[in-house]
Structures are given as structure tokens and as C-alpha cells.
Design a protein around this motif. Structure first.
Motif, PDB file in Angstrom:
ATOM      1  N   PHE A  10       0.290  -1.402  -0.440  1.00 20.90           N
ATOM      2  CA  PHE A  10       0.032   0.010   0.067  1.00 20.90           C
ATOM      3  C   PHE A  10       0.515   1.364  -0.336  1.00 20.90           C
ATOM      4  CE2 PHE A  10      -3.170   2.787   1.887  1.00 20.90           C
ATOM      5  CZ  PHE A  10      -4.327   2.581   0.890  1.00 20.90           C
ATOM      6  N   PRO A  11       0.774   3.012  -0.358  1.00 19.69           N
ATOM      7  CA  PRO A  11       1.055   3.856  -0.354  1.00 19.69           C
ATOM      8  C   PRO A  11       1.975   3.260   0.689  1.00 19.69           C
ATOM      9  CG  PRO A  11      -0.657   4.259  -2.067  1.00 19.69           C
ATOM     10  CD  PRO A  11      -0.734   2.715  -1.044  1.00 19.69           C
ATOM     11  N   PRO A  12       3.351   4.503   0.935  1.00 20.82           N
ATOM     12  CA  PRO A  12       3.948   5.135  -0.511  1.00 20.82           C
ATOM     13  C   PRO A  12       4.293   4.173  -1.162  1.00 20.82           C
ATOM     14  CG  PRO A  12       5.281   4.817   1.743  1.00 20.82           C
ATOM     15  CD  PRO A  12       3.802   4.972   2.565  1.00 20.82           C
ATOM     16  N   PHE A  13       4.113   2.447  -0.882  1.00 14.08           N
ATOM     17  CA  PHE A  13       4.486   1.095  -2.006  1.00 14.08           C
ATOM     18  C   PHE A  13       3.562   1.430  -2.374  1.00 14.08           C
ATOM     19  CE2 PHE A  13       5.572  -2.334  -3.640  1.00 14.08           C
ATOM     20  CZ  PHE A  13       6.631  -2.620  -3.543  1.00 14.08           C
ATOM     21  N   ILE A  14       4.487   1.576  -4.526  1.00 12.73           N
ATOM     22  CA  ILE A  14       3.137   1.762  -5.639  1.00 12.73           C
ATOM     23  C   ILE A  14       3.853   0.442  -6.358  1.00 12.73           C
ATOM     24  CG2 ILE A  14       2.625   2.862  -7.487  1.00 12.73           C
ATOM     25  CD1 ILE A  14       1.335   4.292  -4.825  1.00 12.73           C
ATOM     26  N   ASP A  15       2.531  -0.379  -6.584  1.00 15.80           N
ATOM     27  CA  ASP A  15       2.452  -1.218  -7.655  1.00 15.80           C
ATOM     28  C   ASP A  15       1.325  -1.305  -8.063  1.00 15.80           C
ATOM     29  OD1 ASP A  15       1.127  -2.725  -6.104  1.00 15.80           O
ATOM     30  OD2 ASP A  15       2.849  -4.400  -5.536  1.00 15.80           O
ATOM     31  N   GLY A  16       0.966  -2.962  -9.065  1.00 16.40           N
ATOM     32  CA  GLY A  16      -0.296  -2.713  -9.599  1.00 16.40           C
ATOM     33  C   GLY A  16      -1.764  -3.224  -8.518  1.00 16.40           C
ATOM     34  N   VAL A  17      -0.779  -3.598  -7.938  1.00 21.77           N
ATOM     35  CA  VAL A  17      -2.380  -4.487  -6.522  1.00 21.77           C
ATOM     36  C   VAL A  17      -2.424  -2.984  -5.828  1.00 21.77           C
ATOM     37  CG1 VAL A  17      -3.280  -6.017  -4.948  1.00 21.77           C
ATOM     38  CG2 VAL A  17      -1.454  -6.392  -7.153  1.00 21.77           C
ATOM     39  N   SER A  18      -1.315  -2.368  -5.310  1.00 19.16           N
ATOM     40  CA  SER A  18      -1.521  -1.487  -4.264  1.00 19.16           C
ATOM     41  C   SER A  18      -2.154  -0.075  -4.697  1.00 19.16           C
ATOM     42  CB  SER A  18      -0.186  -1.173  -3.663  1.00 19.16           C
ATOM     43  OG  SER A  18      -0.396   0.356  -2.954  1.00 19.16           O
ATOM     44  N   ASN A  19      -2.031  -0.332  -6.004  1.00 18.34           N
ATOM     45  CA  ASN A  19      -3.148   0.782  -6.868  1.00 18.34           C
ATOM     46  C   ASN A  19      -4.470   0.529  -6.830  1.00 18.34           C
ATOM     47  OD1 ASN A  19      -3.631   2.815  -8.777  1.00 18.34           O
ATOM     48  ND2 ASN A  19      -3.354   1.984 -10.708  1.00 18.34           N
ATOM     49  N   THR A  20      -3.997  -0.776  -7.322  1.00 19.10           N
ATOM     50  CA  THR A  20      -6.372  -1.281  -7.091  1.00 19.10           C
ATOM     51  C   THR A  20      -6.802  -1.858  -5.659  1.00 19.10           C
ATOM     52  OG1 THR A  20      -5.281  -3.022  -8.683  1.00 19.10           O
ATOM     53  CG2 THR A  20      -7.531  -3.585  -7.379  1.00 19.10           C
ATOM     54  N   VAL A  21      -5.960  -1.630  -4.863  1.00 17.92           N
ATOM     55  CA  VAL A  21      -6.548  -1.421  -3.063  1.00 17.92           C
ATOM     56  C   VAL A  21      -6.975   0.362  -3.162  1.00 17.92           C
ATOM     57  CG1 VAL A  21      -6.232  -1.770  -0.539  1.00 17.92           C
ATOM     58  CG2 VAL A  21      -5.669  -3.348  -2.887  1.00 17.92           C
ATOM     59  N   VAL A  22      -6.039   1.400  -3.828  1.00 17.71           N
ATOM     60  CA  VAL A  22      -6.011   2.627  -3.645  1.00 17.71           C
ATOM     61  C   VAL A  22      -7.741   2.324  -4.444  1.00 17.71           C
ATOM     62  CG1 VAL A  22      -5.568   4.977  -4.045  1.00 17.71           C
ATOM     63  CG2 VAL A  22      -3.542   3.467  -2.741  1.00 17.71           C
ATOM     64  N   ASN A  23      -7.964   2.095  -5.487  1.00 16.03           N
ATOM     65  CA  ASN A  23      -8.771   2.629  -6.555  1.00 16.03           C
ATOM     66  C   ASN A  23     -10.575   2.133  -5.738  1.00 16.03           C
ATOM     67  OD1 ASN A  23      -8.488   4.717  -8.963  1.00 16.03           O
ATOM     68  ND2 ASN A  23      -6.198   3.142  -8.704  1.00 16.03           N
ATOM     69  N   TYR A  24     -10.321   0.788  -5.463  1.00 15.11           N
ATOM     70  CA  TYR A  24     -11.338   0.308  -4.676  1.00 15.11           C
ATOM     71  C   TYR A  24     -11.701   1.040  -3.452  1.00 15.11           C
ATOM     72  CZ  TYR A  24     -12.015  -3.911  -6.790  1.00 15.11           C
ATOM     73  OH  TYR A  24     -12.584  -5.506  -7.656  1.00 15.11           O
ATOM     74  N   ALA A  25     -10.855   1.425  -2.665  1.00 13.41           N
ATOM     75  CA  ALA A  25     -11.419   2.445  -0.966  1.00 13.41           C
ATOM     76  C   ALA A  25     -11.840   3.204  -1.811  1.00 13.41           C
ATOM     77  CB  ALA A  25     -10.162   2.347  -0.635  1.00 13.41           C
ATOM     78  N   GLU A  26     -11.051   4.327  -2.298  1.00 11.59           N
ATOM     79  CA  GLU A  26     -11.556   5.621  -3.454  1.00 11.59           C
ATOM     80  C   GLU A  26     -13.276   5.424  -4.086  1.00 11.59           C
ATOM     81  OE1 GLU A  26      -8.819   7.218  -5.871  1.00 11.59           O
ATOM     82  OE2 GLU A  26      -7.443   8.129  -4.181  1.00 11.59           O
ATOM     83  N   ASN A  27     -13.456   4.258  -5.178  1.00 13.62           N
ATOM     84  CA  ASN A  27     -14.748   4.126  -5.213  1.00 13.62           C
ATOM     85  C   ASN A  27     -15.563   4.142  -4.491  1.00 13.62           C
ATOM     86  OD1 ASN A  27     -14.275   5.091  -8.234  1.00 13.62           O
ATOM     87  ND2 ASN A  27     -12.870   4.251  -8.300  1.00 13.62           N
ATOM     88  N   LEU A  28     -15.484   2.806  -3.240  1.00  9.87           N
ATOM     89  CA  LEU A  28     -16.093   1.714  -2.293  1.00  9.87           C
ATOM     90  C   LEU A  28     -16.920   3.796  -1.455  1.00  9.87           C
ATOM     91  CD1 LEU A  28     -14.391  -1.178  -1.292  1.00  9.87           C
ATOM     92  CD2 LEU A  28     -17.100  -0.453  -2.011  1.00  9.87           C
ATOM     93  N   LYS A  29     -15.771   4.793  -1.246  1.00 11.36           N
ATOM     94  CA  LYS A  29     -16.525   5.657  -0.639  1.00 11.36           C
ATOM     95  C   LYS A  29     -17.099   6.373  -0.646  1.00 11.36           C
ATOM     96  CE  LYS A  29     -14.939   8.331   2.895  1.00 11.36           C
ATOM     97  NZ  LYS A  29     -15.160   8.374   4.724  1.00 11.36           N
ATOM     98  N   LYS A  30     -16.526   6.701  -2.649  1.00  8.10           N
ATOM     99  CA  LYS A  30     -17.437   8.175  -3.161  1.00  8.10           C
ATOM    100  C   LYS A  30     -18.782   7.230  -3.584  1.00  8.10           C
ATOM    101  CE  LYS A  30     -15.729   8.680  -7.066  1.00  8.10           C
ATOM    102  NZ  LYS A  30     -14.950   8.356  -8.645  1.00  8.10           N
ATOM    103  N   HIS A  31     -19.253   6.463  -3.206  1.00  6.25           N
ATOM    104  CA  HIS A  31     -20.775   5.303  -3.521  1.00  6.25           C
ATOM    105  C   HIS A  31     -20.455   5.607  -2.712  1.00  6.25           C
ATOM    106  CE1 HIS A  31     -18.412   3.511  -7.369  1.00  6.25           C
ATOM    107  NE2 HIS A  31     -19.297   4.403  -7.932  1.00  6.25           N
ATOM    108  N   GLY A  32     -20.704   5.573  -1.552  1.00  7.88           N
ATOM    109  CA  GLY A  32     -21.177   5.571   0.185  1.00  7.88           C
ATOM    110  C   GLY A  32     -21.114   4.553   1.146  1.00  7.88           C
ATOM    111  N   HIS A  33     -20.358   3.863   0.644  1.00  3.82           N
ATOM    112  CA  HIS A  33     -20.171   2.263   1.536  1.00  3.82           C
ATOM    113  C   HIS A  33     -18.492   2.884   2.623  1.00  3.82           C
ATOM    114  CE1 HIS A  33     -22.110   0.190  -1.261  1.00  3.82           C
ATOM    115  NE2 HIS A  33     -22.045   0.384  -1.944  1.00  3.82           N
TER     116      HIS A  33
END
Length: 427
Positions: A10-33
Motif C-alpha cells: 500500500f502507498p507509499p509502496f506503489i505497484d499494480g495491486v497497491s494501486n488496485t486497493v487505493v482505487n477500490y477504497a476511493e470508489n467504495l467511499k465515493k459510492h457511499g460505503h
């Protein structure tokens, strides 16, 4: 829904899966979860930048040797926080430390566990263990961990088949990852401004690679193909974006092949606008990797109408129709060199192929996570209906005992025991 996302990076370590988790979290938050991320501790992490909680369990910093933080998945403190949060579903993105932690706490939370298989772990196991018996043992432990999950997702059909080849006998659901680069092309002046500083003639084809600088990404195929083109007096420019443990070795190889002045290494690019500018400025994206299970960078390139050259039948090539929305080659340098030579610098043909890639391959993270949310609801309902019953595994008892221990220590901690409070930084 209250969703706990777990991953070993997870950030500050950046790789494809870390980026995936960040985007999951951000969009879940955006969608009211209500998302919460659980990951190993990192000395230089600043979690205040995130709009959701990030909980970190103990980790050992071995980035100088292997490039990542090794997590020790035991934390009564986090177990207590997750119980208080009312977590309804655990979603692990790594079958090692993250899934071990999730298995230890899921009974205490009365929550199902979903695991997404992102990486071909047979390759990782072969790198980590030299002897065949150790590799077999590691694969069995890995599959035992994965099989204990309520549901298994893979990022592509090829990833699912790789999991089956490792010995997994259950079902899986293909859940494609999204792309966090908007589908667009930047103005040409912006592209040149954001990518300035390199000798990139306008009438010479420009090739691009984005990813970890490791040989298993097929980089040797690229370098040997470029050396073959140079030998034929075919002019080109190549830009590598990324870092990795083999970065210096790769750069030295490029120089040995006589590619200085035509091949450039930028290091990692974290600014998404600058990365988008590189995708828009390039003529072809070269990604001859048979390691990657999804190839997010291929879809990032497609977002900018940049077509890719890929290995036929690789996971990264899923959805690619040769000469229509990408280009397929055999897994060798001669095949890549021939393809690049034939395509030349016909930008009209390449752009048409890239535009079709943008229409046919692109999926936004918002759409990807919406599909995941729909599946979350089904898994949660199934868990409530069945009580989470699953075939018992020999390892279940160990993880149940670890969960009991964390639960007991969490209870002691909540009562204000001074010793436990002093031990918090270790637990």
C-alpha cells in the motif's frame, strides 16, 4: 456496506495491486460505503492523505533486499478496531500475509472473506524457493490459504487457469480491474511539454514500456528486438518508465547492446498527467510479459488510444484481436523486431488501432468497483443465509486459535491494561 480491504502493499509502496486497493477504497467511499484498509506498517507512510482509515500491523522493511515490506499478520489492536467498525466483508488482495490475517479474524467478525488472485505465484514461488520440495510445499500452503476463502476472484481468465494449475480446485469469478486514467488524448503541445528533455524526433517511431524494471516482464525481448532494428539501420526511440531491483542491470544491458541515445530510462513516474502524456506521445506500447495476469498498463495505454504489442495467448493479451485493437507476436525478439519493422511509422494505421483499443479494452475503476459491489452484496447475503459454513480445513484450527489470542488480547487492551498499552507499537 462496511468493507475491509487487505493487501501486503500500500502507498507509499506503489505497484499494480497497491494501486488496485487505493482505487477500490476511493470508489467504495465515493459510492457511499465505508472502506477500511489493513496493511503492514511502513516507516515513511503518511496515511493522513486518505479519506478512509488505514490500519497497519507490524512489518519488517526488507525493501533494500526484495523490494517490499514483509508483514507479520498479528495485531489484537486492529482486530478490536475491526470488530468495533462492524465489518461486513473482508476482501484480501494477496494470498499470503493479508489472507492469513483475514482468516484469523473472520470468525470474530462473522464476515465472509473474498480473495482476489492478481499475480502468478508459481513464478514468485520459483524465485523464492530453490528446491522442488520447498516449491511444492509453498504452493500447497498458498492453495490452502486461498481455498479457505468464501469466494475467489481473478483479474482474468488466464489468472484463474494459472491458479488451477497450482492445484486450486474450487470455482472463481473473473473480476477485471479498472483504469484510473480517463479515456482521452492530451493536446500535442501538452504532451511535448510534459515529456521534454529527451531526443525524440517527430518523424521517428517512439516505443514505450511502463512497469517494474524486472527481466520477467519480457524486457530482454524488447532490448534484443531493438538491437536487431538498429542493425538494420531502422531508426526509433524507446522510453522505459519504472523502477525495480534489476533496473541497473537492465540499463547496463541496453548500453552493452549499443542502444544509448535511442533508449531512455526515466525512472518511476507518479504524476498521472505526465504518465498520460507519455502514453499519448508514444506510437506503440511494448509489453511482452507472460508474467502479468491482467496488464493494467495495457488498458492505461488504451485509454490514451495507444495500441500495444503483446505475446499471443498471454493474460495481458486477453481481449486483443490482432491488427484490430492491438498486435500479437510470438515470445521472442525476432517476432517483435519483425512486427515493429512492418508497422514502421504509419501513424494513421497505429492511431486507428489505438482508437479501437480505447473503445474495446477500457474500463474505468468506477465501473469495475460497481461490479465488485454487486458481487459483495451477493456474498454477504449468502454468508447470512448459510452461516458462512465451508468445508473444514486442517489449517482452520491454527487460524482460529490465533484469532482467539488476538481477541483475548484486544479485550485486555480495551480494559486499559498498562502492559498491553505499552506493547501496542509491537502488536
Amino acid at each position: 456496506m462496511n468493507i475491509c480491504l487487505l493487501n501486503d502493499s500500500f502507498p507509499p509502496f506503489i505497484d499494480g495491486v497497491s494501486n488496485t486497493v487505493v482505487n477500490y477504497a476511493e470508489n467504495l467511499k465515493k459510492h457511499g460505503h465505508t472502506p477500511v484498509v489493513v496493511t503492514p506498517k511502513c516507516p515513511d507512510a503518511d496515511d493522513s492523505v486518505f479519506s478512509y482509515p488505514v490500519l497497519r500491523y507490524p512489518g519488517i522493511d526488507v525493501r533494500d533486499r526484495v523490494g517490499y515490506i514483509a508483514g507479520y499478520p498479528f495485531s489484537p489492536k486492529i482486530e478490536g478496531q475491526l470488530k468495533e467498525s462492524g465489518i461486513q466483508l473482508l476482501h484480501s488482495h494477496c494470498p499470503i500475509s493479508s489472507t492469513i490475517f483475514a482468516r484469523s479474524v473472520k470468525e470474530r467478525l462473522d464476515a465472509p472473506l473474498v480473495m482476489t488472485y492478481h499475480t502468478k505465484f508459481d513464478i514468485e514461488i520459483a524465485k523464492a524457493f530453490r528446491t522442488r520440495p520447498m516449491q511444492v510445499g509453498a504452493a500447497r500452503a498458498l492453495i490452502d490459504n486461498i481455498s479457505a476463502c468464501s469466494e475467489v476472484w481473478t483479474v482474468s481468465r488466464g489468472a484463474g487457469e494459472n491458479l488451477k494449475a497450482l492445484g486450486y480446485q474450487g470455482d472463481y469469478v473473473v473480476m477485471e480491474n479498472g483504469v484510473d486514467i480517463p479515456r482521452r488524448r492530451l493536446p500535442e503541445d501538452d504532451c511535448r511539454r510534459l515529456t521534454a528533455g529527451y531526443d525524440l524526433p517527430a518523424n521517428v517511431p517512439l516505443y514505450l514500456f511502463v512497469g517494474r524494471m524486472e527481466w520477467y516482464k519480457g524486457i530482454r525481448i524488447i532490448l534484443d528486438a531493438l538491437a536487431a532494428l538498429k542493425a538494420q539501420d531502422f531508426d526509433f526511440r524507446m522510453v522505459f518508465i519504472g523502477k525495480g531491483t534489476e533496473f541497473e542491470e537492465i540499463r547496463a544491458c541496453s548500453s552493452t547492446l549499443g542502444l544509448d541515445g535511442r533508449v531512455f530510462f526515466t525512472g518511476p513516474v507518479y504524476d498521472r498527467e505526465v504518465l498520460c502524456a507519455w502514453y499519448c506521445r508514444a506510437d506503440l506500447f511494448l509489453f511482452p510479459s507472460t508474467f502479468d495476469t491482467n496488464g493494467l498498463v495495457v488498458r492505461e495505454a488504451a485509454a490514451c488510444s495507444l495500441p500495444a504489442v503483446l505475446i499471443k495467448n498471454s493474460c495481458a493479451a486477453e481481449g486483443i484481436t490482432h491488427m484490430q485493437n492491438g498486435y500479437l507476436i510470438e515470445e521472442n525478439a525476432a517476432s517483435m523486431a519483425l512486427m515493429l519493422y512492418r508497422l514502421g511509422c504509419d501513424r494513421k494505421t497505429l492511431r486507428g488501432c489505438g482508437e479501437r483499443a480505447a473503445q474495446q479494452l477500457y474500463i474505468s475503476w468506477e465501473d469495475s468497483v460497481k461490479k465488485a459491489e454487486e458481487r459483495y452484496a451477493i456474498v454477504i447475503d449468502e454468508h447470512k443465509r448459510t452461516g458462512g459454513k465451508k468445508i473444514a480445513r486442517p489449517s482452520d484450527e491454527f487460524f482460529a486459535l490465533q484469532g482467539d489470542l488476538m481477541d483475548a488480547l484486544s479485550e485486555i487492551r480495551s480494559r486499559g491494561d498498562g502492559l498491553i498499552r505499552r506493547l501496542d507499537r509491537y502488536l
